[in-house]
Each structure stands twice: as structure tokens, then as C-alpha cells.
Scaffold this motif. Structure first.
Motif, PDB file in Angstrom:
ATOM      1  N   GLY A 128      12.635   7.322  10.785  1.00 35.49           N
ATOM      2  CA  GLY A 128      13.687   6.359  11.089  1.00 35.49           C
ATOM      3  C   GLY A 128      13.507   5.009  10.445  1.00 35.49           C
ATOM      4  N   ASP A 129      12.257   4.632  10.116  1.00 36.05           N
ATOM      5  CA  ASP A 129      12.005   3.322   9.521  1.00 36.05           C
ATOM      6  C   ASP A 129      11.720   3.413   8.027  1.00 36.05           C
ATOM      7  OD1 ASP A 129       9.612   4.641   9.836  1.00 36.05           O
ATOM      8  OD2 ASP A 129       8.489   2.889  10.516  1.00 36.05           O
ATOM      9  N   LEU A 130      12.082   4.539   7.402  1.00 38.44           N
ATOM     10  CA  LEU A 130      11.901   4.688   5.961  1.00 38.44           C
ATOM     11  C   LEU A 130      13.202   5.184   5.337  1.00 38.44           C
ATOM     12  CD1 LEU A 130       9.781   4.474   3.654  1.00 38.44           C
ATOM     13  CD2 LEU A 130       9.347   6.916   3.980  1.00 38.44           C
ATOM     14  N   PRO A 131      14.197   4.299   5.227  1.00 38.38           N
ATOM     15  CA  PRO A 131      15.467   4.699   4.594  1.00 38.38           C
ATOM     16  C   PRO A 131      15.276   4.927   3.104  1.00 38.38           C
ATOM     17  CG  PRO A 131      15.438   2.341   5.011  1.00 38.38           C
ATOM     18  CD  PRO A 131      14.202   2.896   5.669  1.00 38.38           C
ATOM     19  N   SER A 156       9.565   1.679  -1.198  1.00 37.95           N
ATOM     20  CA  SER A 156       8.444   2.623  -1.210  1.00 37.95           C
ATOM     21  C   SER A 156       8.858   4.046  -0.860  1.00 37.95           C
ATOM     22  CB  SER A 156       7.372   2.157  -0.219  1.00 37.95           C
ATOM     23  OG  SER A 156       7.829   2.336   1.123  1.00 37.95           O
ATOM     24  N   TYR A 157      10.141   4.314  -0.760  1.00 40.10           N
ATOM     25  CA  TYR A 157      10.592   5.617  -0.269  1.00 40.10           C
ATOM     26  C   TYR A 157       9.973   6.770  -1.055  1.00 40.10           C
ATOM     27  CZ  TYR A 157      13.674   9.523   0.890  1.00 40.10           C
ATOM     28  OH  TYR A 157      14.152  10.738   1.279  1.00 40.10           O
ATOM     29  N   ALA A 158      10.027   6.683  -2.386  1.00 41.57           N
ATOM     30  CA  ALA A 158       9.552   7.797  -3.218  1.00 41.57           C
ATOM     31  C   ALA A 158       8.050   8.023  -3.051  1.00 41.57           C
ATOM     32  CB  ALA A 158       9.897   7.545  -4.687  1.00 41.57           C
ATOM     33  N   ILE A 172       7.012   5.912  10.413  1.00 42.31           N
ATOM     34  CA  ILE A 172       5.846   5.961   9.526  1.00 42.31           C
ATOM     35  C   ILE A 172       5.333   4.556   9.217  1.00 42.31           C
ATOM     36  CG2 ILE A 172       7.031   5.903   7.284  1.00 42.31           C
ATOM     37  CD1 ILE A 172       5.101   8.265   6.488  1.00 42.31           C
ATOM     38  N   ARG A 173       6.105   3.545   9.616  1.00 41.90           N
ATOM     39  CA  ARG A 173       5.703   2.136   9.585  1.00 41.90           C
ATOM     40  C   ARG A 173       5.209   1.673   8.203  1.00 41.90           C
ATOM     41  NH1 ARG A 173       2.600   2.372  15.495  1.00 41.90           N
ATOM     42  NH2 ARG A 173       4.186   3.700  16.440  1.00 41.90           N
ATOM     43  N   PRO A 174       6.070   1.733   7.197  1.00 42.47           N
ATOM     44  CA  PRO A 174       5.647   1.366   5.838  1.00 42.47           C
ATOM     45  C   PRO A 174       5.260  -0.091   5.686  1.00 42.47           C
ATOM     46  CG  PRO A 174       8.034   1.590   5.952  1.00 42.47           C
ATOM     47  CD  PRO A 174       7.501   2.090   7.247  1.00 42.47           C
ATOM     48  N   ASP A 175       5.809  -0.960   6.542  1.00 42.38           N
ATOM     49  CA  ASP A 175       5.555  -2.396   6.386  1.00 42.38           C
ATOM     50  C   ASP A 175       4.464  -2.914   7.317  1.00 42.38           C
ATOM     51  OD1 ASP A 175       7.657  -2.626   4.464  1.00 42.38           O
ATOM     52  OD2 ASP A 175       9.106  -2.578   6.102  1.00 42.38           O
ATOM     53  N   ALA A 176       3.795  -2.007   8.024  1.00 42.49           N
ATOM     54  CA  ALA A 176       2.708  -2.428   8.910  1.00 42.49           C
ATOM     55  C   ALA A 176       1.444  -2.689   8.101  1.00 42.49           C
ATOM     56  CB  ALA A 176       2.449  -1.352   9.960  1.00 42.49           C
ATOM     57  N   PRO A 177       0.636  -3.680   8.496  1.00 36.24           N
ATOM     58  CA  PRO A 177      -0.617  -3.953   7.772  1.00 36.24           C
ATOM     59  C   PRO A 177      -1.650  -2.875   8.050  1.00 36.24           C
ATOM     60  CG  PRO A 177      -0.447  -5.359   9.700  1.00 36.24           C
ATOM     61  CD  PRO A 177       0.865  -4.637   9.591  1.00 36.24           C
ATOM     62  N   VAL A 178      -2.604  -2.737   7.140  1.00 33.28           N
ATOM     63  CA  VAL A 178      -3.687  -1.756   7.308  1.00 33.28           C
ATOM     64  C   VAL A 178      -5.024  -2.493   7.337  1.00 33.28           C
ATOM     65  CG1 VAL A 178      -2.477   0.202   6.317  1.00 33.28           C
ATOM     66  CG2 VAL A 178      -3.706  -1.349   4.824  1.00 33.28           C
ATOM     67  N   SER A 179      -5.993  -1.861   7.962  1.00 33.83           N
ATOM     68  CA  SER A 179      -7.304  -2.495   8.127  1.00 33.83           C
ATOM     69  C   SER A 179      -8.223  -2.156   6.965  1.00 33.83           C
ATOM     70  CB  SER A 179      -7.946  -2.036   9.437  1.00 33.83           C
ATOM     71  OG  SER A 179      -8.342  -0.674   9.337  1.00 33.83           O
ATOM     72  N   ARG A 180      -9.321  -2.900   6.880  1.00 31.62           N
ATOM     73  CA  ARG A 180     -10.326  -2.645   5.841  1.00 31.62           C
ATOM     74  C   ARG A 180     -10.988  -1.277   6.038  1.00 31.62           C
ATOM     75  NH1 ARG A 180     -12.816  -6.556   2.949  1.00 31.62           N
ATOM     76  NH2 ARG A 180     -14.893  -5.844   3.597  1.00 31.62           N
ATOM     77  N   ALA A 181     -11.100  -0.847   7.281  1.00 33.30           N
ATOM     78  CA  ALA A 181     -11.669   0.475   7.548  1.00 33.30           C
ATOM     79  C   ALA A 181     -10.730   1.567   7.053  1.00 33.30           C
ATOM     80  CB  ALA A 181     -11.925   0.644   9.036  1.00 33.30           C
ATOM     81  N   GLU A 182      -9.442   1.425   7.339  1.00 38.69           N
ATOM     82  CA  GLU A 182      -8.464   2.421   6.903  1.00 38.69           C
ATOM     83  C   GLU A 182      -8.435   2.549   5.385  1.00 38.69           C
ATOM     84  OE1 GLU A 182      -4.798   2.427   9.878  1.00 38.69           O
ATOM     85  OE2 GLU A 182      -5.402   0.402   9.329  1.00 38.69           O
ATOM     86  N   VAL A 183      -8.458   1.414   4.710  1.00 35.64           N
ATOM     87  CA  VAL A 183      -8.427   1.436   3.249  1.00 35.64           C
ATOM     88  C   VAL A 183      -9.665   2.132   2.702  1.00 35.64           C
ATOM     89  CG1 VAL A 183      -8.586  -0.019   1.196  1.00 35.64           C
ATOM     90  CG2 VAL A 183      -6.913  -0.543   2.963  1.00 35.64           C
TER      91      VAL A 183
END
Length: 426
Positions: A309-312, A317-319, A338-349
Motif C-alpha cells: 500500500g505504501d509503494l505506488p 524506488s518502485y522498480a 514495505i516502508r520504503p522511506d523508513a530509515p535503516v540502522s547500521r546493524a541492518e545495513v
């Protein structure tokens, strides 16, 4: 030879001041204008109208790519050749590109050509400035790149490069070219130039040639610690900015992480499913999310790519997000996002990079032991492995900061270190 020579010699010298970053600056000159229509096409099309649209589109493309752009004119007005050169000189720019359409007494002549000044073939009646004499090799190289790039976008007769005494390419002080897109006197060419979509392709072709000659830099990285990595990745098409800025200290989003990762490493070689999007954003991440034993199993690939719903489909970044999902690298949240605009942590990266570059790339001992990353941490093995490879560093002495948001600059340096390391090992 001014700022340009430093730019092509050493990337760091693209900055005129140690305190203020300076984006590469291009002067775009829409030929003719005002009371001077230029050539009149076989279909009645004025050259100045063609030049205007291509030049303005070129301006927009260059700005989006991170360049600073100076227009000799932003309206349909009469402007002398001398005034155009004076504008370029006053701008202290890096390149000058004049946009034109051509004409010939023979209606059969068609094609694309680029003009530049060649000191080896001077015209005694029209002497060039001393600066342009010295810059002949650079102008020729720019002309070659623009010519080939334009023809890639709009295939046509390749009329090559022309050593010219045109005022705007012989009297300046920076590499300068004049692009003759096509012939208004030829029916086929005039039809091309009458098409707005084809004009856009001409602008894209010219911009591509400029990028090949002098990649853009960003106005907000002049004194930043990650400057060199950002410049390198930008030159490789991995790191992009917006409106001339990179925003190095801005938190990296999930979408940006996927874009970085796909451009640098691709998704095909991912070791296993990275269930990044299942992380709920809390400070505690369970083993069920990043379980090493489960990670070794083949991921379940859905029969049909889910929608979120949050990735039109209009999201930038859709593709790449869709590809990440299809590759089993990313899964959505239970709530259908899928929250494309949410920040990610250093651990996740660290986990994502570790899985993408392959755990088989083992190094020596970790470059540092981190007080805030114990063996019980879900990202421990990835952080330690990347630390041993010299890809990740701490945020302070013996501190990794696993729960901190990773910045765009930090991501750039991590990717750059791995690519540089891989290049050295080849």
C-alpha cells in the motif's frame, strides 16, 4: 588550466574552496533567439524554437544530475555572440555547450555534427583566445563524447566533428562545443526536430556526453569526510544526488539502501533472504528475524509479487524495491506495507551488505571489538565479518552504534570500501 584541469586530474580538486563544495558548472547556450530566428526549416520551424526546448531540457537534466547550470538566456531574446562568451567567462564555469540546428543549400544533407576550435587548424582571419588554443584537446574530447552520445539517442548520419571558427567556441576560456543537432533544411531531419519527444532525446544525449566528460559533484560535500567515496560512487552511477546536493548526513532509507545495493552488487548473488522489512523498528530484534540457520535455507519465492500500500508504481524506488522482493531479499510487513522511506540502522545495513557480498569473503581479525555489539546481537557475525574486511568502522572508540540510523555518507563509504577492496584483489 583553471578549475577544469584539476577536475579531470584529481577528483578532490573539483572543489574551489576547502570550506564550500562546488558542483561542476556548465554554461548552456540556446543558439539565436529574439529577433534572430536562426535557420528556418523546410517545414517552417524556427531554429530558435528548437534550440530553446533542447537547451531548457538539457538544463533540467543537468541540474537533476547534480550540476550547476548557467543559461546564457532564459527567454526568447536577442543576445550577441560576445555577450554569450562574456556570460560564460563571468560564471567561472567548467564547460560551455551551445545548442543549434543546422541548414544546408542541399536538401539531401542531413545528420548530426559538433563544432569545436582546433588550434592545429587556425583561421588567421578569426583568431582564437589564448585559453581556447590551449584547451583544444579538451574541447575535441568533449565534442567526441557529445557527438557519440547524441547519436546513441537519435540515430542519424554521423557528420563527425568540425574544426570551427565560430565565435562561441574560439573566444572563451573553458572547453567549448557547439552542437548541430540536425538539418532543418532536410525533410527527415526537420520532422525529427519538430517532435518534442525527439528534442528530449537530443537533450539527453548532450547531457550524457557531458557526464562522460566531467561527472557532476555535489555542493554539500566540499569538506565532508566521505567526499572521495561519494565522488567515486557517483562516477560509477551508484550514488545519486538531487538538485546538486547529496545530503550526506541524511538518514538512509530502505529504498535508498536497496538502490545502493542493487547498483553496486546486484541482487542475483544474494546469499540468502534478508528479511529486512520484517524488522518492526524496535530496539530489540529477535533471532527469528535474522536467524542464521533459517537463512541458509532456500527462501520461499511467492508465485506472484505482492503489492504494498505504501509503494505506488510512481514511487522512485518502485522498480528496485519490486526486484528486491522478487529476488527474495525483501519481504513486506504483516500490515501490507514495505516502508520504503523508513530509515535503516547500521546493524541492518551490515547484515544486508554481508549477505550481498557473500560470507565466503572472510578477512583477518575484526579491526575493532565493539562494546555495544556482543555475540548475542542478531547482527554480530555480519558486523564482525565486515569489520575484519575493513568495510565497516565504529562511530567512536569501541562503539559500533548498531541501532543508530545509518547516513547516506556512511553507506557510500561502506560500498566504496568493498568495491575498492574487490578491485585490488582482482
Amino acid at each position: 588550466m583553471k578549475r577544469f584541469i584539476a577536475a579531470v586530474a584529481v577528483a578532490a580538486s573539483l572543489f574551489a574552496s576547502p570550506y564550500i563544495g562546488q558542483a561542476a558548472k556548465v554554461v548552456v547556450d540556446p543558439g539565436h533567439g529574439g529577433s534572430d530566428p536562426g535557420a528556418v526549416g523546410i517545414n517552417g520551424l524556427y531554429e530558435k524554437s528548437v534550440n530553446n526546448e533542447i537547451a531548457y531540457r538539457l538544463r533540467d537534466i543537468l541540474i537533476e544530475k547534480g550540476y550547476e547550470v548557467v543559461m546564457t538566456r532564459n527567454a526568447d531574446k536577442t543576445l550577441s555572440l560576445q555577450a554569450r562568451v562574456e556570460i560564460a567567462r563571468a560564471a567561472d564555469a567548467d564547460l560551455f555547450v551551445s545548442v543549434h540546428a543546422n541548414a544546408h543549400p542541399s536538401k539531401d544533407v542531413r545528420g548530426t555534427m559538433v563544432l569545436y576550435h582546433d588550434a592545429a587548424k587556425p583561421n588567421p582571419d578569426y583568431p582564437a583566445s589564448d585559453e581556447m588554443k590551449a584547451l583544444s584537446p579538451q574541447s575535441r574530447h568533449l565534442a567526441q563524447l557529445v557527438q557519440s552520445s547524441v547519436l546513441e539517442q537519435v540515430p542519424n548520419t554521423d557528420r563527425g566533428l568540425l574544426q570551427s571558427s565560430a565565435y562561441v567556441v574560439r573566444m572563451g576560456n573553458i572547453p567549448s562545443v557547439l552542437v548541430e543537432t540536425a538539418f532543418l533544411s532536410n525533410a527527415q531531419d526537420a520532422k525529427l526536430l519538430a517532435s518534442s519527444s525527439i528534442r528530449a532525446k537530443y537533450a539527453t544525449g548532450i547531457a550524457n556526453g557531458i557526464v562522460k566528460f566531467l561527472p557532476p559533484t555535489f555542493s554539500d560535500i566540499g569538506k565532508h569526510w566521505a567526499k572521495d567515496s561519494i565522488i567515486r560512487l557517483n562516477g560509477q552511477g551508484i550514488a545519486d544526488g538531487y538538485n546538486g546536493k547529496f545530503n550526506p548526513d541524511q538518514p538512509l532509507t530502505r529504498a535508498e539502501l536497496m538502490a545502493f545495493a542493487e547498483r553496486a552488487f546486484g541482487f542475483a548473488g544474494a546469499k540468502s533472504e534478508v528479511t529486512l522489512a520484517e524488522f518492526d523498528g524496535s530496539d530489540t530484534v529477535t533471532e527469528a528475524v535474522y536467524d542464521e540457520e533459517d537463512a541458509s535455507a532456500s527462501p520461499a519465492v511467492p508465485e506472484e509479487t505482492p503489492s504494498f500500500g505504501d509503494l505506488p508504481d510512481w514511487h522512485w524506488s518502485y522498480a528496485v524495491m519490486k526486484e528486491a522482493v522478487e529476488s527474495g531479499i525483501l519481504r513486506g510487513y504483516p500490515d501490507g506495507t514495505i516502508r520504503p522511506d523508513a530509515p535503516v540502522s547500521r546493524a541492518e545495513v551490515a547484515v544486508v551488505l554481508d549477505r550481498l557480498i557473500g560470507a565466503s569473503q572472510t578477512g583477518g581479525n575484526p579491526s575493532s571489538s565493539f562494546k555495544d555489539v556482543t555475540s548475542k546481537n542478531w547482527a554480530y557475525s555480519s558486523i564482525m565479518r565486515l569489520s575484519s574486511l575493513g568495510i565497516v568502522n565504529g562511530v567512536a572508540e569501541r562503539l559500533y552504534g548498531p541501532d543508530r540510523n545509518v547516513t547516506r555518507a556512511e553507506m557510500a563509504t561502506m560500498v566504496d570500501r568493498q568495491l575498492t577492496r574487490g578491485h585490488l584483489e582482482q
